[in-house]
Design a protein around this motif. Sequence first.
Motif, PDB file in Angstrom:
ATOM      1  N   ILE A 166       0.823  -1.215   0.000  1.00  0.00           N
ATOM      2  CA  ILE A 166       0.000   0.000   0.000  1.00  0.00           C
ATOM      3  C   ILE A 166       0.859   1.268   0.000  1.00  0.00           C
ATOM      4  O   ILE A 166       0.494   2.276  -0.606  1.00  0.00           O
ATOM      5  CB  ILE A 166      -1.007  -0.011   1.181  1.00  0.00           C
ATOM      6  N   GLU A 167       2.034   1.196   0.635  1.00  0.00           N
ATOM      7  CA  GLU A 167       2.896   2.391   0.700  1.00  0.00           C
ATOM      8  C   GLU A 167       3.332   2.835  -0.702  1.00  0.00           C
ATOM      9  O   GLU A 167       3.526   4.026  -0.956  1.00  0.00           O
ATOM     10  CB  GLU A 167       4.140   2.120   1.570  1.00  0.00           C
ATOM     11  N   TRP A 168       3.510   1.875  -1.623  1.00  0.00           N
ATOM     12  CA  TRP A 168       3.903   2.234  -2.997  1.00  0.00           C
ATOM     13  C   TRP A 168       2.809   3.113  -3.639  1.00  0.00           C
ATOM     14  O   TRP A 168       3.108   4.138  -4.253  1.00  0.00           O
ATOM     15  CB  TRP A 168       4.115   0.959  -3.831  1.00  0.00           C
ATOM     16  N   TYR A 169       1.558   2.719  -3.458  1.00  0.00           N
ATOM     17  CA  TYR A 169       0.445   3.488  -4.033  1.00  0.00           C
ATOM     18  C   TYR A 169       0.347   4.863  -3.356  1.00  0.00           C
ATOM     19  O   TYR A 169       0.135   5.876  -4.021  1.00  0.00           O
ATOM     20  CB  TYR A 169      -0.879   2.733  -3.854  1.00  0.00           C
ATOM     21  N   GLU A 170       0.509   4.863  -2.032  1.00  0.00           N
ATOM     22  CA  GLU A 170       0.416   6.141  -1.310  1.00  0.00           C
ATOM     23  C   GLU A 170       1.520   7.088  -1.767  1.00  0.00           C
ATOM     24  O   GLU A 170       1.276   8.274  -2.011  1.00  0.00           O
ATOM     25  CB  GLU A 170       0.518   5.904   0.198  1.00  0.00           C
ATOM     26  N   ASP A 171       2.742   6.565  -1.881  1.00  0.00           N
ATOM     27  CA  ASP A 171       3.857   7.427  -2.301  1.00  0.00           C
ATOM     28  C   ASP A 171       3.644   7.944  -3.718  1.00  0.00           C
ATOM     29  O   ASP A 171       3.920   9.107  -4.014  1.00  0.00           O
ATOM     30  CB  ASP A 171       5.190   6.656  -2.218  1.00  0.00           C
ATOM     31  N   LEU A 172       3.145   7.067  -4.606  1.00  0.00           N
ATOM     32  CA  LEU A 172       2.889   7.489  -5.985  1.00  0.00           C
ATOM     33  C   LEU A 172       1.839   8.599  -6.013  1.00  0.00           C
ATOM     34  O   LEU A 172       2.015   9.636  -6.671  1.00  0.00           O
ATOM     35  CB  LEU A 172       2.420   6.297  -6.824  1.00  0.00           C
ATOM     36  N   PHE A 173       0.737   8.392  -5.306  1.00  0.00           N
ATOM     37  CA  PHE A 173      -0.347   9.377  -5.327  1.00  0.00           C
ATOM     38  C   PHE A 173       0.142  10.722  -4.761  1.00  0.00           C
ATOM     39  O   PHE A 173      -0.159  11.787  -5.292  1.00  0.00           O
ATOM     40  CB  PHE A 173      -1.561   8.883  -4.528  1.00  0.00           C
ATOM     41  N   ARG A 174       0.922  10.641  -3.662  1.00  0.00           N
ATOM     42  CA  ARG A 174       1.426  11.896  -3.070  1.00  0.00           C
ATOM     43  C   ARG A 174       2.375  12.612  -4.025  1.00  0.00           C
ATOM     44  O   ARG A 174       2.349  13.837  -4.143  1.00  0.00           O
ATOM     45  CB  ARG A 174       2.157  11.596  -1.748  1.00  0.00           C
ATOM     46  N   GLU A 175       3.207  11.823  -4.697  1.00  0.00           N
ATOM     47  CA  GLU A 175       4.147  12.410  -5.659  1.00  0.00           C
ATOM     48  C   GLU A 175       3.371  13.154  -6.770  1.00  0.00           C
ATOM     49  O   GLU A 175       3.698  14.282  -7.120  1.00  0.00           O
ATOM     50  CB  GLU A 175       4.989  11.275  -6.266  1.00  0.00           C
TER      51      GLU A 175
END
Length: 400
Positions: free
Chosen positions: A117-126
């Motif tokens: 889930i952290e990968w998706y969160e980091d992508l969305f925040r980026e």
Amino acid sequence: MSINALADTVRAGGRLTEAEALEMYLSAPTHLLGQLANEVRQRRHPDRTVTYIIDRNVNYTNVCVARCSFCAFYRPVGSPEGYVLGFDEIVRKIDETIALGGGQLLLQGGHNPDLPIEWYEDLFREVKSRYPTFRLHALSPPEVLHISRLAQISVPDVVRRLVAAGLDSIPGGGAEILVDRVRILLHCDSKASADEWIDVMRHAHRAGLKTTATMMYGSVETPAERIEHMSRLRALQDETGGFTAFIAWSYQPEHTELQGVEATGVEYLRTLATARLFLDNFPSLQASWVTQGGKVGQLSLTYGANDMGSVMIEENVVRAAGAAYCMDEIEIVRNIEDAGFEAKRRNMHYEILGGPIFRERQVPRMLELAVSRADGDNSVPAELVNYPARSRAERERRAQ
Ligand code: SF4
């Protein structure tokens, strides 16, 4: 009830039962179905507007453990043809989308066990830190469920975290046919049962997200199961009101394990028209030009559709199974206007943004849809090492 009596029910604004919708689908003459669907559409959308959106269908990974038998897109874990897009690649795709007048990504992918889930969160925040107003229409219900299972946190908590990171809405993919008998035959029951798909959408709507709903027909389901699928959607829409649109597309059999033949254009138009009659609480129905081509796409506008879907820019999933239609904004607008309608650009909430962008400024022509990755590009994004690998194949690759 006779077909004429059912037609009177529709004309009087009455609601069809499942049995009545099935009767119409099976027995009404095609021209009558189209005429009724057109009348219902005109009641809901009295002006001559047909909307479309400029966005880009990006598939962030093709690695998938679900292995649905109708899918020609996925690659198993460890496949040399498997890929995960890097954040920088996705950002480049956003830049290209903005240059074409687009304002959102439709972001979907395989069920990759090495993306927590952290990968998706980091992508969305980026994405949101670079482009605060750019919209993310991302992660179909089975992907949300996959992330929830990997992280061992509940679906509402996954939705909450993804929304906090920048998720704007959820596409209705992965619904196929919402009947478990069909899902078992398509080997897609484990990615999400019919109840689970509906439940993710319920949680998304409760969290304030708008979503779409889809139906992939023409594989192994019966006509009655198509209506049952629509009935599940109609019931949830009565409960939450969270669906913006319904999109039906035909199963594309090339290069799939399931194989078979594609449904005809007439079957598409009958299915679309029946959906317009039965889904009386759905504001919008999209024309699926990507599976039907521009000409049937045009006809859809008199069989209940009020939206021409997306300019799309990139498409990988349907193309892998044999459909290769491409329309840029100029082509979409030409098809809408030649059918006698007025073309308007919209956003994911179906709010009108304006007229065609190419009439306001010069945009590059697009004669074929882009792909996720160029053939032979096996590069692995640098940031992947920041996320723990779960699959043996990925752990071994990193150990080399
Ligand atoms: S349809 Fe989606 S979930 Fe099923 S195999 Fe293809 S990528 Fe995976």
